[in-house]
Scaffold this motif. Structure first.
Motif, PDB file in Angstrom:
ATOM      1  N   THR A 208       0.836  -1.207   0.000  1.00  0.00           N
ATOM      2  CA  THR A 208       0.000   0.000   0.000  1.00  0.00           C
ATOM      3  C   THR A 208       0.868   1.253   0.000  1.00  0.00           C
ATOM      4  O   THR A 208       0.539   2.249  -0.657  1.00  0.00           O
ATOM      5  CB  THR A 208      -0.934   0.048   1.219  1.00  0.00           C
ATOM      6  OG1 THR A 208      -0.181   0.197   2.423  1.00  0.00           O
ATOM      7  CG2 THR A 208      -1.769  -1.219   1.321  1.00  0.00           C
ATOM      8  N   THR A 209       1.981   1.204   0.719  1.00  0.00           N
ATOM      9  CA  THR A 209       2.891   2.354   0.750  1.00  0.00           C
ATOM     10  C   THR A 209       3.529   2.572  -0.612  1.00  0.00           C
ATOM     11  O   THR A 209       3.714   3.714  -1.055  1.00  0.00           O
ATOM     12  CB  THR A 209       3.973   2.131   1.825  1.00  0.00           C
ATOM     13  OG1 THR A 209       3.365   1.772   3.068  1.00  0.00           O
ATOM     14  CG2 THR A 209       4.790   3.393   2.036  1.00  0.00           C
TER      15      THR A 209
ATOM     16  N   LEU B 138       2.225   1.762  -3.562  1.00  0.00           N
ATOM     17  CA  LEU B 138       1.220   2.327  -4.454  1.00  0.00           C
ATOM     18  C   LEU B 138       0.955   3.793  -4.126  1.00  0.00           C
ATOM     19  O   LEU B 138       0.769   4.619  -5.031  1.00  0.00           O
ATOM     20  CB  LEU B 138      -0.077   1.517  -4.357  1.00  0.00           C
ATOM     21  CG  LEU B 138      -0.009   0.087  -4.904  1.00  0.00           C
ATOM     22  CD1 LEU B 138      -1.313  -0.658  -4.608  1.00  0.00           C
ATOM     23  CD2 LEU B 138       0.260   0.097  -6.404  1.00  0.00           C
ATOM     24  N   ALA B 139       0.943   4.120  -2.832  1.00  0.00           N
ATOM     25  CA  ALA B 139       0.737   5.515  -2.435  1.00  0.00           C
ATOM     26  C   ALA B 139       1.879   6.392  -2.944  1.00  0.00           C
ATOM     27  O   ALA B 139       1.652   7.533  -3.381  1.00  0.00           O
ATOM     28  CB  ALA B 139       0.633   5.616  -0.912  1.00  0.00           C
TER      29      ALA B 139
ATOM     30  N   ILE C 286      -5.488  10.085  -1.663  1.00  0.00           N
ATOM     31  CA  ILE C 286      -4.997   8.707  -1.567  1.00  0.00           C
ATOM     32  C   ILE C 286      -5.620   8.019  -0.350  1.00  0.00           C
ATOM     33  O   ILE C 286      -6.061   6.870  -0.417  1.00  0.00           O
ATOM     34  CB  ILE C 286      -3.461   8.688  -1.468  1.00  0.00           C
ATOM     35  CG1 ILE C 286      -2.833   9.377  -2.691  1.00  0.00           C
ATOM     36  CG2 ILE C 286      -2.950   7.248  -1.371  1.00  0.00           C
ATOM     37  CD1 ILE C 286      -1.324   9.527  -2.600  1.00  0.00           C
ATOM     38  N   SER C 287      -5.670   8.753   0.752  1.00  0.00           N
ATOM     39  CA  SER C 287      -6.275   8.208   1.968  1.00  0.00           C
ATOM     40  C   SER C 287      -7.754   7.925   1.758  1.00  0.00           C
ATOM     41  O   SER C 287      -8.285   6.894   2.214  1.00  0.00           O
ATOM     42  CB  SER C 287      -6.084   9.206   3.121  1.00  0.00           C
ATOM     43  OG  SER C 287      -6.669   8.724   4.306  1.00  0.00           O
TER      44      SER C 287
ATOM     45  N   ARG D  60      -8.140   4.763  -0.116  1.00  0.00           N
ATOM     46  CA  ARG D  60      -7.865   3.605   0.745  1.00  0.00           C
ATOM     47  C   ARG D  60      -9.105   3.209   1.532  1.00  0.00           C
ATOM     48  O   ARG D  60      -9.475   2.035   1.614  1.00  0.00           O
ATOM     49  CB  ARG D  60      -6.698   3.938   1.691  1.00  0.00           C
ATOM     50  CG  ARG D  60      -6.490   2.918   2.832  1.00  0.00           C
ATOM     51  CD  ARG D  60      -7.086   3.490   4.116  1.00  0.00           C
ATOM     52  NE  ARG D  60      -6.867   2.642   5.268  1.00  0.00           N
ATOM     53  CZ  ARG D  60      -7.696   1.711   5.699  1.00  0.00           C
ATOM     54  NH1 ARG D  60      -8.805   1.444   5.033  1.00  0.00           N
ATOM     55  NH2 ARG D  60      -7.446   1.016   6.782  1.00  0.00           N
TER      56      ARG D  60
ATOM     57  N   PHE E 171       1.171   8.392   3.986  1.00  0.00           N
ATOM     58  CA  PHE E 171       1.142   8.479   2.530  1.00  0.00           C
ATOM     59  C   PHE E 171       1.824   9.759   2.042  1.00  0.00           C
ATOM     60  O   PHE E 171       2.452   9.768   0.983  1.00  0.00           O
ATOM     61  CB  PHE E 171      -0.302   8.429   2.031  1.00  0.00           C
ATOM     62  CG  PHE E 171      -0.939   7.070   2.141  1.00  0.00           C
ATOM     63  CD1 PHE E 171      -0.183   5.929   2.358  1.00  0.00           C
ATOM     64  CD2 PHE E 171      -2.326   6.922   2.034  1.00  0.00           C
ATOM     65  CE1 PHE E 171      -0.764   4.675   2.450  1.00  0.00           C
ATOM     66  CE2 PHE E 171      -2.919   5.679   2.119  1.00  0.00           C
ATOM     67  CZ  PHE E 171      -2.142   4.550   2.336  1.00  0.00           C
TER      68      PHE E 171
ATOM     69  N   ILE F 215      -4.714  -0.269  -3.067  1.00  0.00           N
ATOM     70  CA  ILE F 215      -4.410   0.133  -1.685  1.00  0.00           C
ATOM     71  C   ILE F 215      -5.509  -0.352  -0.747  1.00  0.00           C
ATOM     72  O   ILE F 215      -5.246  -0.932   0.317  1.00  0.00           O
ATOM     73  CB  ILE F 215      -4.248   1.667  -1.592  1.00  0.00           C
ATOM     74  CG1 ILE F 215      -2.962   2.106  -2.286  1.00  0.00           C
ATOM     75  CG2 ILE F 215      -4.229   2.116  -0.126  1.00  0.00           C
ATOM     76  CD1 ILE F 215      -2.787   3.612  -2.365  1.00  0.00           C
TER      77      ILE F 215
ATOM     78  N   MET G  52      -4.951  -3.289   2.025  1.00  0.00           N
ATOM     79  CA  MET G  52      -5.128  -2.943   3.433  1.00  0.00           C
ATOM     80  C   MET G  52      -6.179  -3.847   4.082  1.00  0.00           C
ATOM     81  O   MET G  52      -5.989  -4.319   5.216  1.00  0.00           O
ATOM     82  CB  MET G  52      -5.532  -1.476   3.574  1.00  0.00           C
ATOM     83  CG  MET G  52      -5.551  -0.973   4.995  1.00  0.00           C
ATOM     84  SD  MET G  52      -3.902  -0.978   5.778  1.00  0.00           S
ATOM     85  CE  MET G  52      -3.129   0.412   4.935  1.00  0.00           C
TER      86      MET G  52
END
Length: 308
Positions: free
Chosen positions: A26-27, A29-30, A47-48, A51, A93, A220, A224
């Motif tokens: 996920t990191t 991709l962010a 981005i958040s 997610r 992110f 992401i 997650m």
């Protein structure tokens, strides 16, 4: 509702290791979304939001299929837990767009240290010298990664440090919720509230993602959600003190992903800072494992252990 499983430490270790690989993913991709590798960079708030959006869709789908009994919801705890979790994820992110993933990931390992310190006033827990020593060691590693000189100071590393503090506060509320509500209910409410907070925050900066960015945002959320499921099931098969050290494999995955995709090679300062943080985190994990080991009544070991 989550059904307890037969204890199996080996399977639990594999699950946590896989979960860390997903979290590091996920990191990655962010970072790709935030640095423009997939189109015009998106704001960390967007981005958040992505997610929480896709994670909520997946968890809601699982809830619809399994139809668990929901009730006795502690809304204030959920709201506080999710607010800090959203802040931690967003700051994390944001940080990886400016500093190496391995550095940001290493700094994020401070979240149990912050949780330990916050547990003193909020949960009334007592902290002995060993745990204070572990916290001091880990914080020293963070100071190394911050590179506190006029020539090399990385302001973006402060974002990762604030992320660790926010996630440490989140752990306090997770601890309060654990054992009081079903796991699936906690995940559903967490992602639902998080989606509401993230959506309200992203409105001023939202922009249409490219197809590649939509795919990355979906990735992401999916990664997650998968990591949460794996970690919860791992905790059902082994003690938290046993599985905790395996979560530090995220640092290895983050460094490998960053090297493979962005060609980022950790320098000596990054390696030294990460090693110091890991030393402090492992000392804290050892202390927690020792605290949970049964001891014979009246042996006197309970008083010595309390002093740690």
């Amino acid at each position: 509702m989550f059904t307890p499983r037969t204890p199996n430490p080996a399977i639990a270790a594999l699950m946590v290791t896989a979960a860390t690989a997903f979290i590091a993913g996920t990191t990655l991709l962010a970072k790709a979304i935030g640095t423009g590798a997939l189109g015009t960079p998106l704001n960390p708030l967007q981005i958040s939001q992505g997610r929480f959006l896709f994670a909520f869709v997946l968890v809601a789908g699982a809830t619809g299929i399994l139809r668990p009994a929901l009730g006795n919801i502690r809304w204030r705890m959920h709201l506080a837990r999710t607010a800090f979790g959203w802040a931690g994820v967003t700051l994390m992110f944001a940080s990886v767009a400016f500093i190496p993933m391995a550095d940001a990931t290493a700094i994020s390992f401070l979240n149990p240290v912050f949780a330990m310190m916050l547990a003193i006033p909020l949960l009334g827990e007592k902290v002995g010298p060993v745990r204070w020593a572990a916290a001091a060691i880990a914080m020293s590693g963070a100071l190394i990664l911050l590179r506190p000189t006029p020539e090399s100071f990385q302001p973006a590393a402060m974002l990762a440090l604030c992320a660790a503090a926010a996630m440490g506060m989140e752990l306090i509320f997770i601890k309060k919720l654990s054992g009081r509500e079903p796991v699936l209910q906690i995940l559903l409410i967490n992602n639902g509230i998080g989606l509401c907070i993230a959506t309200a925050a992203v409105l001023p900066v939202w922009q249409p993602p490219t197809p590649a960015q939509w795919a990355a945002l979906a990735g992401i959320g999916a990664l997650m959600a998968a990591a949460q499921v794996l970690y919860v099931n791992a905790l059902a098969r082994a003690d938290a003190s046993f599985v905790a050290p395996f979560s530090y494999a995220a640092l290895i995955f983050a460094a490998l992903y960053d090297l493979a995709v962005f060609g980022a090679v950790p320098d000596a300062v990054s390696a030294a800072g990460a090693a110091v943080i890991l030393a402090g985190a492992l000392l804290l994990a050892w202390r927690e494992a020792r605290a949970r080991t049964p001891i014979p009544p009246g042996s006197g070991q309970d008083q010595r252990r309390e002093a740690l």
